[in-house]
Design a protein around this motif. Structure first.
Motif, PDB file in Angstrom:
ATOM      1  N   SER A  28      -6.648   2.113  -3.315  1.00  0.00           N
ATOM      2  CA  SER A  28      -7.588   2.312  -2.243  1.00  0.00           C
ATOM      3  C   SER A  28      -6.985   0.969  -1.287  1.00  0.00           C
ATOM      4  O   SER A  28      -6.426   0.268  -1.696  1.00  0.00           O
ATOM      5  N   PHE A  29      -7.054   1.891   0.209  1.00  0.00           N
ATOM      6  CA  PHE A  29      -6.318   1.022   0.887  1.00  0.00           C
ATOM      7  C   PHE A  29      -6.721   1.592   2.696  1.00  0.00           C
ATOM      8  O   PHE A  29      -7.212   2.202   2.821  1.00  0.00           O
ATOM      9  N   THR A  30      -6.154   0.460   3.724  1.00  0.00           N
ATOM     10  CA  THR A  30      -6.332   1.329   5.069  1.00  0.00           C
ATOM     11  C   THR A  30      -5.323   0.988   5.680  1.00  0.00           C
ATOM     12  O   THR A  30      -4.574   0.127   5.848  1.00  0.00           O
ATOM     13  N   ILE A  31      -5.509   2.392   6.366  1.00  0.00           N
ATOM     14  CA  ILE A  31      -4.441   2.708   7.444  1.00  0.00           C
ATOM     15  C   ILE A  31      -4.527   1.951   8.862  1.00  0.00           C
ATOM     16  O   ILE A  31      -6.007   2.219   9.240  1.00  0.00           O
ATOM     17  N   PRO A  32      -4.183   1.308   9.522  1.00  0.00           N
ATOM     18  CA  PRO A  32      -4.638   0.115  10.594  1.00  0.00           C
ATOM     19  C   PRO A  32      -4.747   1.068  11.133  1.00  0.00           C
ATOM     20  O   PRO A  32      -4.238   1.855  12.168  1.00  0.00           O
ATOM     21  N   ALA A  33      -5.178   0.824  12.708  1.00  0.00           N
ATOM     22  CA  ALA A  33      -5.705   1.136  14.201  1.00  0.00           C
ATOM     23  C   ALA A  33      -3.999   0.726  14.436  1.00  0.00           C
ATOM     24  O   ALA A  33      -2.946   0.218  14.715  1.00  0.00           O
ATOM     25  N   GLY A  34      -3.748   2.080  15.055  1.00  0.00           N
ATOM     26  CA  GLY A  34      -3.060   2.634  16.032  1.00  0.00           C
ATOM     27  C   GLY A  34      -1.595   2.890  14.993  1.00  0.00           C
ATOM     28  O   GLY A  34      -0.594   3.360  15.544  1.00  0.00           O
ATOM     29  N   VAL A  35      -2.149   3.248  13.889  1.00  0.00           N
ATOM     30  CA  VAL A  35      -1.040   3.874  13.074  1.00  0.00           C
ATOM     31  C   VAL A  35      -1.367   5.531  12.749  1.00  0.00           C
ATOM     32  O   VAL A  35      -2.164   5.584  12.346  1.00  0.00           O
ATOM     33  N   GLN A  36      -0.413   6.055  13.327  1.00  0.00           N
ATOM     34  CA  GLN A  36      -0.627   7.946  13.235  1.00  0.00           C
ATOM     35  C   GLN A  36      -0.063   8.520  11.797  1.00  0.00           C
ATOM     36  O   GLN A  36      -0.412   8.715  11.465  1.00  0.00           O
ATOM     37  N   GLN A  37       1.223   7.800  11.725  1.00  0.00           N
ATOM     38  CA  GLN A  37       1.729   8.747  10.062  1.00  0.00           C
ATOM     39  C   GLN A  37       1.948   7.374   9.348  1.00  0.00           C
ATOM     40  O   GLN A  37       2.729   6.081   9.729  1.00  0.00           O
ATOM     41  N   PHE A  38       1.321   7.781   8.359  1.00  0.00           N
ATOM     42  CA  PHE A  38       1.545   6.019   7.469  1.00  0.00           C
ATOM     43  C   PHE A  38       2.435   7.011   6.009  1.00  0.00           C
ATOM     44  O   PHE A  38       1.660   7.794   5.649  1.00  0.00           O
ATOM     45  N   PRO A  39       3.047   6.547   5.832  1.00  0.00           N
ATOM     46  CA  PRO A  39       3.893   6.872   4.284  1.00  0.00           C
ATOM     47  C   PRO A  39       3.269   5.668   3.056  1.00  0.00           C
ATOM     48  O   PRO A  39       3.007   4.932   2.846  1.00  0.00           O
ATOM     49  N   MET A  40       2.649   7.056   2.019  1.00  0.00           N
ATOM     50  CA  MET A  40       2.468   6.748   1.161  1.00  0.00           C
ATOM     51  C   MET A  40       3.406   6.842  -0.715  1.00  0.00           C
ATOM     52  O   MET A  40       3.557   8.492  -0.359  1.00  0.00           O
ATOM     53  N   LYS A  41       4.278   5.775  -1.518  1.00  0.00           N
ATOM     54  CA  LYS A  41       5.263   6.378  -2.324  1.00  0.00           C
ATOM     55  C   LYS A  41       4.279   7.096  -3.605  1.00  0.00           C
ATOM     56  O   LYS A  41       3.393   6.047  -4.296  1.00  0.00           O
ATOM     57  N   VAL A  42       4.859   7.144  -4.008  1.00  0.00           N
ATOM     58  CA  VAL A  42       4.372   8.217  -5.306  1.00  0.00           C
ATOM     59  C   VAL A  42       5.067   7.919  -6.380  1.00  0.00           C
ATOM     60  O   VAL A  42       5.807   8.398  -6.254  1.00  0.00           O
ATOM     61  N   SER A  43       5.057   7.043  -7.238  1.00  0.00           N
ATOM     62  CA  SER A  43       6.082   6.867  -8.142  1.00  0.00           C
ATOM     63  C   SER A  43       5.552   7.165  -9.575  1.00  0.00           C
ATOM     64  O   SER A  43       4.395   7.249 -10.412  1.00  0.00           O
TER      65      SER A  43
END
Length: 305
Positions: free
Chosen positions: A82-97
């Motif tokens: 659970s997290f929040t992508i900040p305003a102004g960020v269109q692409q956000f990398p999420m790492k799956v380990s």
């Protein structure tokens, strides 16, 4: 007849509404899968899923749900489930380990990774439009060794006279064993790229661990003088040529690469220290005058030994 027309109009309305929601609150992921067909017990690999939102002007709350009962505890999501992508960020990398236990059974494991996107802000009485995406999970665990890599970049940095020529290769290890190129061969041409002045094997390569991305460096001794040269690079994988490329590099005088604007880095540190000491001394004098005006005097006495 009227009923059929009304039904068609209603369906068209909902299709338009659904399309508007997708455009207004669009959310997508890439790639839409977590896949690895060459895992062995005890293996670890990481994959990045890029989250994209259509309206980056507002924060977007993300919730990740792992639906894979047999292997759920193999997964770790960074920065979290659970997290929040900040305003102004269109692409956000999420790492799956994924960490496969050493006692994992040989099998193909499947599941789903549901990623829910919820607007982080909303006015009172407003309905939050929840969108999301699903990434399919397919992991195959076996006892088979698999060796392969993807070449993601190559460079020949400048060197100092007398130092070996370096070939820096960025490799992504796609297999479950450590890898490196089987052979790197160099032909060095003059500054015009015409005559060969030296050639030979580049050796001393390091390894890249399974499912990791890193740099492999190969070196070749030489007797080149100061000047500009071209390196023709042959990179092999299991005896097969995977890259033939030419790169320019320079041989410079000894110690030149450690200089900034013609001076060694430690000289710049010394100059910065002198400037800083001067600023501190000036500040102390100003503070002393200010305290003196207030009737406060600081007396420093020498310690007698």
């Amino acid at each position: 007849m009227k009923f059929k027309i009304s039904l068609i109009l209603l369906l068209v309305f909902f299709l338009l509404l659904f399309s508007w929601i997708n455009l207004a609150f669009g959310f997508g992921i890439s790639p839409p899968r977590v896949f690895n067909d060459h895992l062995i017990p005890g293996a670890h690999f990481e994959q990045t899923i890029t989250l994209t939102q259509a309206r980056p002007e507002t924060p977007l709350k993300i919730e990740v749900i792992i639906d894979a009962p047999e292997i759920e505890d193999w997964f770790e999501i960074k920065p979290g489930k659970s997290f929040t992508i900040p305003a102004g960020v269109q692409q956000f990398p999420m790492k799956v380990s994924v960490s496969v236990p050493k006692d994992a059974g040989y099998a193909t494991y499947q599941g789903k990774l549901t990623i829910r996107a919820i607007p982080a802000e909303g006015g009172e009485g407003q309905i939050a439009v929840v969108t999301g995406a699903v990434a399919d999970i397919q992991l195959r665990v076996s006892g088979e060794e698999f060796s392969d890599f993807r070449l993601k970049g190559v460079d020949t940095p400048n060197i100092e006279e007398g130092d070996p020529i370096k070939v820096v290769m960025k490799l992504e290890n796609l297999g479950n064993v450590k890898v490196r190129p089987s052979r790197v061969y160099l032909r060095i041409f003059d500054q015009y790229g015409q005559g060969v002045v030296e050639e030979g094997e580049a050796t001393g390569m390091n390894w890249i661990e399974p499912f990791k991305t890193g740099k492999v460096i190969a070196k070749m001794p030489n007797k080149l003088s100061i000047g500009e040269y071209w390196a023709e690079i042959e990179i092999y994988k299991d005896g097969e040529l995977v890259l033939l490329d030419k790169r320019k590099f320079h041989v410079v005088e000894k110690g030149a690469l450690g200089k900034i604007f013609g001076f060694h880095w430690w000289r710049w540190v010394l100059v910065a220290g002198v400037i800083l000491a001067g600023i501190l001394t000036w500040k102390l004098k100003l503070w002393g005058k200010a305290l003196a005006k207030l009737g406060i005097r600081i007396k420093v006495e020498k310690i007698k030994r």
